[in-house]
Design an enzyme around this catalytic site. Structure first.
Site, PDB file in Angstrom:
ATOM      1  N   ASP A  59       0.854  -1.177   0.000  1.00 17.41           N
ATOM      2  CA  ASP A  59       0.000   0.000   0.000  1.00 17.41           C
ATOM      3  C   ASP A  59       0.893   1.231   0.000  1.00 17.41           C
ATOM      4  O   ASP A  59       1.583   1.504   0.994  1.00 17.41           O
ATOM      5  CB  ASP A  59      -0.903  -0.022   1.238  1.00 17.41           C
ATOM      6  N   ARG A 144     -12.157  17.330 -14.519  1.00 12.43           N
ATOM      7  CA  ARG A 144     -11.009  16.626 -13.937  1.00 12.43           C
ATOM      8  C   ARG A 144     -10.223  17.562 -13.026  1.00 12.43           C
ATOM      9  O   ARG A 144      -8.994  17.568 -13.008  1.00 12.43           O
ATOM     10  CB  ARG A 144     -10.097  16.068 -15.042  1.00 12.43           C
ATOM     11  N   TYR A 147      -8.024  15.734 -10.199  1.00 16.88           N
ATOM     12  CA  TYR A 147      -7.029  14.895 -10.855  1.00 16.88           C
ATOM     13  C   TYR A 147      -5.975  15.738 -11.563  1.00 16.88           C
ATOM     14  O   TYR A 147      -4.770  15.524 -11.389  1.00 16.88           O
ATOM     15  CB  TYR A 147      -7.737  13.980 -11.858  1.00 16.88           C
ATOM     16  N   PRO A 183      -8.578  -1.315 -17.370  1.00 20.26           N
ATOM     17  CA  PRO A 183      -9.794  -1.643 -16.623  1.00 20.26           C
ATOM     18  C   PRO A 183     -10.390  -0.439 -15.910  1.00 20.26           C
ATOM     19  O   PRO A 183     -11.615  -0.261 -15.888  1.00 20.26           O
ATOM     20  CB  PRO A 183      -9.316  -2.706 -15.633  1.00 20.26           C
ATOM     21  N   ARG A 188     -14.609   4.123 -15.830  1.00 17.36           N
ATOM     22  CA  ARG A 188     -15.011   5.525 -15.990  1.00 17.36           C
ATOM     23  C   ARG A 188     -15.962   5.689 -17.173  1.00 17.36           C
ATOM     24  O   ARG A 188     -16.878   6.512 -17.128  1.00 17.36           O
ATOM     25  CB  ARG A 188     -13.781   6.415 -16.152  1.00 17.36           C
TER      26      ARG A 188
END
Length: 249
Positions: A59, A144, A147, A183, A188
């Site tokens: 992680d 966006r 992001y 994927p 999205r």
């Protein structure tokens, strides 16, 4: 046929269970690297079986897990690929989404680099590759906001690390793809399709903004990862490598 362009190198890859991370892990292994492919999705990661690839769960939001992963892999090449795409404008953005995105898309790369740099410096060199996006300081994309902001930060962080360690054998570059088939991208498209009425309508919206009339394949981005990981790019550092099919051009 592989040409063993990365023979003798050890590469640590995050988000390697699917998409660009997976394609890059495979491509680097095919070129002779010992690849340590990591992800939080242990089930998907278990499907990545290939000579030269060792997998383990990691992680990137956990500093202890990152330290353990770097100690295990002792990377000459670090590919920071983990990230998440939030949808929406500034008016849609919540504080929780903002904090999560910066932790995963930006701070996790800082964690990885801080953990990997001492060993790279001790060994006399290394190549760091960070995943940014054409949606960043390169070009704006509709809905966006979070992001694009995080990916602009990745470009600035990359340039800062590059200039600080350029005389010590460390190179640091980032990759700025356009839309890439994966994927998570299909997820999205399906999400957008729910609001547009069909998956096909959403797909058309994504593809229509691509001058080439298609989105990229993950393997096309992986080819750039291999180049930046190897000695062929020895004179390249501090750069945001745009590979977006002409979207920002």
């Amino acid at each position: 046929m592989a040409h063993q362009r990365l023979a003798g190198k050890r590469a640590l890859v995050s988000a390697a269970a699917q998409g660009i991370g997976r394609a890059s892990a495979l491509a680097m292994a095919d070129e002779g690297a010992q690849v340590f492919a990591t992800d939080v999705n242990a089930d998907a990661l278990a499907e990545l079986e290939h000579p030269g690839i060792e997998t383990f769960e990691m992680d990137v939001r956990d500093a202890d897990a990152v330290a353990e992963g770097v100690a295990r892999s002792k990377p000459d090449v670090l590919f920071n690929c983990a990230g998440y795409v939030h949808a929406g404008s500034i008016l849609d953005a919540s504080d929780d989404e903002w904090d999560f995105a910066f932790d995963l898309n930006v701070r996790s790369m800082m964690r990885m680099m801080k953990a990997a740099l001492p060993g790279m410096l001790e060994r006399g060199g290394g190549s760091i590759i960070n995943m940014s996006s054409a949606c960043s300081s390169v070009i704006g994309a509709p809905n966006r906001f979070i992001y694009g902001t995080t990916k602009a930060a990745v470009i600035g962080m990359t340039k800062s690390v590059a200039v600080d360690y350029i005389t010590q054998g460390i190179r640091c570059n980032c990759i700025c793809p356009g839309t890439v088939e994966s994927p998570s991208w299909h997820d999205r498209v399906r999400e957008l399709g729910e609001s547009l009425g069909s998956y096909e309508a959403a797909l058309e919206q994504f593809v229509s903004r691509q001058p080439m009339g298609r989105v990229a394949k993950a393997e096309e981005i992986a080819a750039l990862v291999v180049y930046l990981a190897g000695d062929e790019s020895a004179f390249t550092t501090g750069q945001a490598h745009v590979i977006d099919g002409g979207w920002s051009g």
